[in-house]
Scaffold this active site. Structure first.
Site, mmCIF file in Angstrom:
data_model
loop_
_atom_site.group_PDB
_atom_site.id
_atom_site.type_symbol
_atom_site.label_atom_id
_atom_site.label_comp_id
_atom_site.label_asym_id
_atom_site.label_seq_id
_atom_site.Cartn_x
_atom_site.Cartn_y
_atom_site.Cartn_z
ATOM 1 N N ASP A 49 0.979 -1.249 -0.006
ATOM 2 C CA ASP A 49 0.114 0.112 0.132
ATOM 3 C C ASP A 49 0.943 1.312 0.113
ATOM 4 O O ASP A 49 1.991 1.137 0.217
ATOM 5 C CB ASP A 49 -0.898 0.181 1.159
ATOM 6 C CG ASP A 49 -0.121 -0.502 2.355
ATOM 7 O OD1 ASP A 49 0.796 0.163 2.676
ATOM 8 O OD2 ASP A 49 -0.727 -1.070 3.351
ATOM 9 N N ASP A 51 1.600 4.899 1.607
ATOM 10 C CA ASP A 51 1.215 6.008 2.803
ATOM 11 C C ASP A 51 1.898 7.179 2.417
ATOM 12 O O ASP A 51 2.948 7.254 1.826
ATOM 13 C CB ASP A 51 1.742 5.433 4.119
ATOM 14 C CG ASP A 51 1.086 4.062 4.442
ATOM 15 O OD1 ASP A 51 -0.061 3.953 4.436
ATOM 16 O OD2 ASP A 51 1.995 3.057 4.490
ATOM 17 N N ASP A 129 9.657 3.604 12.983
ATOM 18 C CA ASP A 129 10.264 2.523 13.728
ATOM 19 C C ASP A 129 11.594 2.468 13.352
ATOM 20 O O ASP A 129 12.637 2.188 14.252
ATOM 21 C CB ASP A 129 9.282 1.315 13.907
ATOM 22 C CG ASP A 129 8.747 0.945 12.404
ATOM 23 O OD1 ASP A 129 9.059 1.596 11.440
ATOM 24 O OD2 ASP A 129 7.897 -0.026 12.432
HETATM 25 P P1 ATP Z 1 3.876 -3.092 5.091
HETATM 26 O O1 ATP Z 1 2.770 -2.077 4.682
HETATM 27 O O2 ATP Z 1 4.592 -3.678 3.828
HETATM 28 O O3 ATP Z 1 3.509 -3.918 6.209
HETATM 29 P P2 ATP Z 1 4.870 -0.483 6.076
HETATM 30 O O4 ATP Z 1 6.438 -0.131 6.530
HETATM 31 O O5 ATP Z 1 4.460 0.220 5.067
HETATM 32 O O6 ATP Z 1 5.066 -2.055 5.847
HETATM 33 P P3 ATP Z 1 2.803 0.335 7.770
HETATM 34 O O7 ATP Z 1 2.261 -0.411 8.896
HETATM 35 O O8 ATP Z 1 2.054 0.293 6.497
HETATM 36 O O9 ATP Z 1 4.242 -0.643 7.389
HETATM 37 O O10 ATP Z 1 3.185 1.767 8.358
HETATM 38 C C1 ATP Z 1 3.652 2.594 7.444
HETATM 39 C C2 ATP Z 1 4.848 3.396 8.051
HETATM 40 O O11 ATP Z 1 4.319 3.982 9.220
HETATM 41 C C3 ATP Z 1 6.028 2.478 8.316
HETATM 42 O O12 ATP Z 1 6.918 2.403 7.411
HETATM 43 C C4 ATP Z 1 6.617 3.195 9.732
HETATM 44 O O13 ATP Z 1 7.491 4.500 8.993
HETATM 45 C C5 ATP Z 1 5.536 3.922 10.161
HETATM 46 N N1 ATP Z 1 5.154 2.974 11.352
HETATM 47 C C6 ATP Z 1 4.076 1.939 11.222
HETATM 48 N N2 ATP Z 1 4.111 1.475 12.351
HETATM 49 C C7 ATP Z 1 4.874 2.049 13.166
HETATM 50 C C8 ATP Z 1 5.186 1.840 14.441
HETATM 51 N N3 ATP Z 1 4.439 0.966 15.492
HETATM 52 N N4 ATP Z 1 6.227 2.551 15.250
HETATM 53 C C9 ATP Z 1 6.617 3.648 14.497
HETATM 54 N N5 ATP Z 1 6.491 3.915 13.115
HETATM 55 C C10 ATP Z 1 5.419 2.962 12.636
HETATM 56 MG MG MG Z 2 2.375 0.126 4.453
#
Ligand code: ATP
Ligand code: MG
Length: 434
Positions: A49, A51, A129
């Site tokens: 996805d 963001d 994170d």
């Molecule tokens: P994926 O969507 O492939 O699982 P992602 O890195 O995009 O991986 P998301 O959960 O969509 O993960 O979160 C988007 C972004 O928000 C992350 O890349 C990170 O920068 C931030 N983020 C998400 N969860 C946390 C958290 N628990 N603590 C700190 N930052 C976070």
């Molecule tokens: Mg994501």
């Protein structure tokens, strides 16, 4: 890193995400693609996805987009909805140290309960994170902003927390699960400093709201890396706080039935995901909690003197309720899980002509799949029973008639029912059918 030095082009970003980025940019706001979207494109993967972050506040975002919904309390966010596609737009976060309780709040263990302080991009990056997730693609000049060495860590395939690992895990214990998930998904190594505190802090996951845990578990086990995540979670002590009943059996019998069933189930799940076949939480939890259920049913029968059938039914409710304290499994799945469990009892009773009706049951296939897993894990009578059903299920109409009649002649149904009454304590579903 300017545009000419990196490989991200607008064509790799979804049209909807591009629309959102440009609308914000043209309205005078800063707008970046952030996190997994940037990371995955740089790694040559298809992002799950996209963001977006901006310096517009949620209210300002809402004014810009008619198709906007504001969501979240812990994190206030805007969802821009394009049919089934949703672009998540967050406002850049700032530090939360001196702010009042209304916008940011932690509990005694350091967990962030509310986090709505807005800030600039540097502050926002410090709140993310991992360094590989603190990558921003700037729509105004197509450059990438990297913080804490995110681009280098991407190249050396290192999962590195931003800031002090202990503090960051305490703020949000789910980050420990995310470290494992990204390590397996991206084939990376968790740096020693980030790996070291996990065992000691894993127990903090017990305080995470069960609804959030449900979502995290889906990401861990339904994205094609179930087996690796399972192994790694156990290694780090992260499995126990999520599935205490299963962990206690795995611990007690390291090479026992539970362990065999888990390995096989995780491998099957990964194979199904790889083949784009559907996977359902109902079956996942039915298999995962199978041996805790059998054990609980035995205990109840022993303690209460209930018939094995009644004890089994009581155990289904117990085990599900206990699991839902850590992971809230939606009812539409948990009722099917119970159906799958209930149907295990029929494999011994319905050999013979009853089999024709049984295989028409809407949940027969799932129940049968669990029987096969149990057969692999246990062998013995369950394997014999599974072999009978396999030949019936896979047989032609004519073969099925022969198989069913020969089972009836052997009087299997009557025998197993009589034995059930005499020995109420025996495991109901692994009943032999001589
Ligand atoms: P994926 O969507 O492939 O699982 P992602 O890195 O995009 O991986 P998301 O959960 O969509 O993960 O979160 C988007 C972004 O928000 C992350 O890349 C990170 O920068 C931030 N983020 C998400 N969860 C946390 C958290 N628990 N603590 C700190 N930052 C976070
Ligand atoms: Mg994501």
């Amino acid at each position: 890193m300017p545009r000419k030095e990196h490989a991200i082009s607008r064509r790799q970003i979804s049209d909807n995400a591009i629309k959102v980025l440009y609308r914000l940019h043209k309205s005078g706001f800063k707008a970046y693609l952030v996190g997994g979207g940037v990371r995955d494109i740089l790694l040559g993967l298809q992002p799950k996805d996209f963001d977006v972050v901006t310096n517009a506040t949620p209210e300002e975002i809402k004014r810009l987009f008619r198709n906007c919904r504001l969501v979240g309390r812990r994190f206030r966010l805007a969802h821009i909805v394009f049919g089934r596609d949703v672009i998540e737009v967050a406002t850049l976060r700032g530090h939360h140290v001196d702010s009042g309780e209304k916008i940011s709040k932690t509990n005694e263990s350091g967990r962030l309960l509310r986090d709505n302080v807005y800030g600039n991009i540097d502050e926002d990056a410090e709140r993310r994170d991992f360094t590989i997730n603190a990558l921003y693609y700037d729509i105004s000049d197509f450059s990438i902003h990297s913080y804490g060495g995110g681009l280098q860590d991407l190249a050396s395939r290192t999962i590195r927390l931003i800031g002090d690992p202990q503090t960051r895990y305490r703020e949000d214990p789910v980050r420990m699960l995310r470290a494992v998930r990204f390590a397996t998904k991206l084939d990376m190594t968790i740096e020693a400093k980030a790996a070291e505190p996990i065992k000691g802090l894993a127990g903090l996951l017990k305080d995470i709201p069960a609804a959030r845990m449900y979502e995290e578990v889906l990401k861990l086990f339904f994205a094609g890396k179930a087996q690796q995540n399972f192994d790694m979670m156990r290694e780090f002590g992260l499995f126990e706080p999520l599935f205490p009943m299963v962990e206690s059996l795995l611990n007690e019998y390291p090479n026992g039935e539970t362990s065999k069933l888990m390995q096989e189930m995780m491998a099957n799940t990964d194979e199904r995901v790889a083949q784009d076949k559907p996977v359902t939480p109902a079956f996942f939890y039915a298999a995962l909690l199978w041996y805790p259920l059998v054990q609980r049913a035995d205990d109840i029968a022993l303690e209460s003197g209930l018939s094995s059938y009644d004890a089994y039914n009581a155990a289904m409710g117990d085990v599900m309720e206990q699991q839902c304290r850590t992971i809230s499994i939606p009812r539409r799945f948990s009722t099917v899980t119970k159906d799958i469990w209930q149907l295990q009892l029929r494999f011994d009773r319905n050999k013979g002509t009853k089999a024709f009706r049984f295989i028409e049951h809407p949940k027969f296939r799932a129940a049968y799949d669990l029987l096969l897993l149990r057969a692999h894990a246990e062998g013995g009578n369950v394997a014999k029973s599974a072999a009978w059903w396999k030949s019936f299920v896979e047989g032609s109409e004519d073969q099925r008639n022969v198989i069913a009649r020969s089972a009836n002649k052997g009087g299997r149904n009557r025998n197993s029912n009589q034995r059930r009454r005499r020995k109420p304590k025996a495991k109901p579903a692994s009943k032999p059918a001589e």
